[in-house]
Write an enzyme that holds these catalytic residues in place. Sequence first.
Site, short mmCIF file in Angstrom:
data_model
loop_
_atom_site.label_atom_id
_atom_site.label_comp_id
_atom_site.label_asym_id
_atom_site.label_seq_id
_atom_site.Cartn_x
_atom_site.Cartn_y
_atom_site.Cartn_z
N GLY A 12 0.78 -0.97 -0.10
CA GLY A 12 -0.07 -0.06 0.02
C GLY A 12 0.76 1.33 0.15
N GLY A 79 -0.61 -9.22 -6.03
CA GLY A 79 0.32 -9.73 -6.95
C GLY A 79 1.48 -10.42 -6.47
N GLY A 115 6.44 -2.84 3.19
CA GLY A 115 5.89 -3.03 4.57
C GLY A 115 6.41 -4.70 4.92
N ASP A 116 6.29 -5.44 5.89
CA ASP A 116 6.65 -6.69 6.30
C ASP A 116 6.44 -7.76 5.42
OD1 ASP A 116 4.14 -6.26 6.87
OD2 ASP A 116 4.28 -7.68 8.69
N SER A 118 5.66 -7.31 1.82
CA SER A 118 6.46 -6.87 0.71
C SER A 118 7.87 -7.26 0.83
CB SER A 118 6.25 -5.32 0.30
OG SER A 118 4.99 -5.11 -0.04
N THR A 139 5.04 1.86 6.14
CA THR A 139 3.73 1.45 6.29
C THR A 139 3.13 2.44 7.29
OG1 THR A 139 2.22 -0.40 6.95
CG2 THR A 139 4.50 -0.27 7.82
N ASP A 141 0.95 1.40 9.02
CA ASP A 141 0.64 0.45 10.20
C ASP A 141 1.73 0.42 11.39
OD1 ASP A 141 -1.26 0.08 8.33
OD2 ASP A 141 -0.71 -1.99 8.09
N GLN A 250 -5.87 8.45 5.27
CA GLN A 250 -4.62 8.47 6.02
C GLN A 250 -3.24 8.24 5.12
OE1 GLN A 250 -5.84 5.95 9.90
NE2 GLN A 250 -7.43 5.74 7.85
O1 F6P Z 1 -1.17 -1.76 5.41
C1 F6P Z 1 -1.36 -0.68 4.93
C2 F6P Z 1 -3.16 -0.49 4.83
O2 F6P Z 1 -3.25 0.76 4.77
C3 F6P Z 1 -3.63 -0.87 5.85
O3 F6P Z 1 -3.72 -0.02 7.23
C4 F6P Z 1 -5.06 -1.13 5.47
O4 F6P Z 1 -5.74 -1.99 6.31
C5 F6P Z 1 -4.87 -1.72 4.15
O5 F6P Z 1 -3.68 -1.19 3.82
C6 F6P Z 1 -6.00 -1.08 3.22
O6 F6P Z 1 -5.56 -1.81 1.73
P1 F6P Z 1 -6.27 -1.51 0.69
O7 F6P Z 1 -5.47 -0.29 0.09
O8 F6P Z 1 -6.04 -2.40 -0.30
O9 F6P Z 1 -7.68 -1.10 0.92
#
Ligand code: F6P
Length: 326
Positions: A12, A79, A115-116, A118, A139, A141, A250
Amino acid sequence: MTKCIGILTSGGDCAGLNATIRAVALRAHHGYGWKTVGISHGTHGLLHRPVAAEPLDPARLDAVLARQGGTFLGTTNRGNPFAFPMADGSKKDRSAEMVEGLRELHLDGLIGVGGDGSLEILRRLLSGTALPFIGIPKTIDNDVFNTERAIGYSTAVAIATEALDRLQPTGASHDRVMVLEVMGRDAGHIAIAAGIAGGADIVLIVVAEAAGDSHQGERRGDASIGEWLAHRLTDMTGAEARATVLGHVQRGAQPTAEDRLLAAAFGVKAVDLLAAGKADRMVGWWNRTVIDVPLEKVVGRSRTVDPQGALTRTARALGICLGDDA
Ligand code: F6P
């Protein structure tokens, strides 16, 4: 001999990715006279022929880029090379095609910003090659193991805090319970940090999106955890409640100064590691400085909020209920 390194962003998006790409390319150019190639859309770019990648001209990577959200290279969180989702719904191992794509770029090193999940995938992808790989944690998160900070987290906390600042007066005016659902999966870092900074209290509750998933069966339709909680609060107390699901807001902002600084420090360190002949490592932030750790000590683990940690204790000390009996 001039070397050439590759960079890709994976998973993400978050604020600070462009600043990271810029830092890598500038350090490679100014520090070592190397060229940098940006690979498009994470590992997806490696499936194209020719590979979807572009040389990054340092002259075009001005400070404006460092201020921009998103990633100009593009990214993907769909992917997995080893179980790639095909159009017919099946999954296919396309890792060999991606490795071949990397070979076509004739790189001397690869930097992956992820992130972890990837970082684990990229490490596995690169393990069968001689290409040195360095990971940079990003991330919102903030749950990557062995680093106190990941790029994007600071910005996400700032946005969630601002949302709380805005919800509080309207909630107070109407005597309502305002529920703010933030991202962050089950890690809880955004929730606790923004909850403290934004003054969460009896009228203002911060919920991490994955919190309470054990109640999934009770949720109405597709209701988010925030909406479910608002309904439950009304049912239980009679109080009027409203839920706000902050979502991708966010992720999309201008990076905070902290995220830009982290991006700069991580980008420089990642290139320096490649220059020092290091591989299979991740840069991180620990105890007020940039460090590097073996990727094997990062992948397959995640760092959730410490129930006994400083922020948890701070929240409790302020009278913020954390939903447990402690
Ligand atoms: O891991 C980052 C994150 O933004 C999470 O906080 C959230 O659950 C997820 O990605 C959302 O993913 P997507 O962009 O696929 O909706």
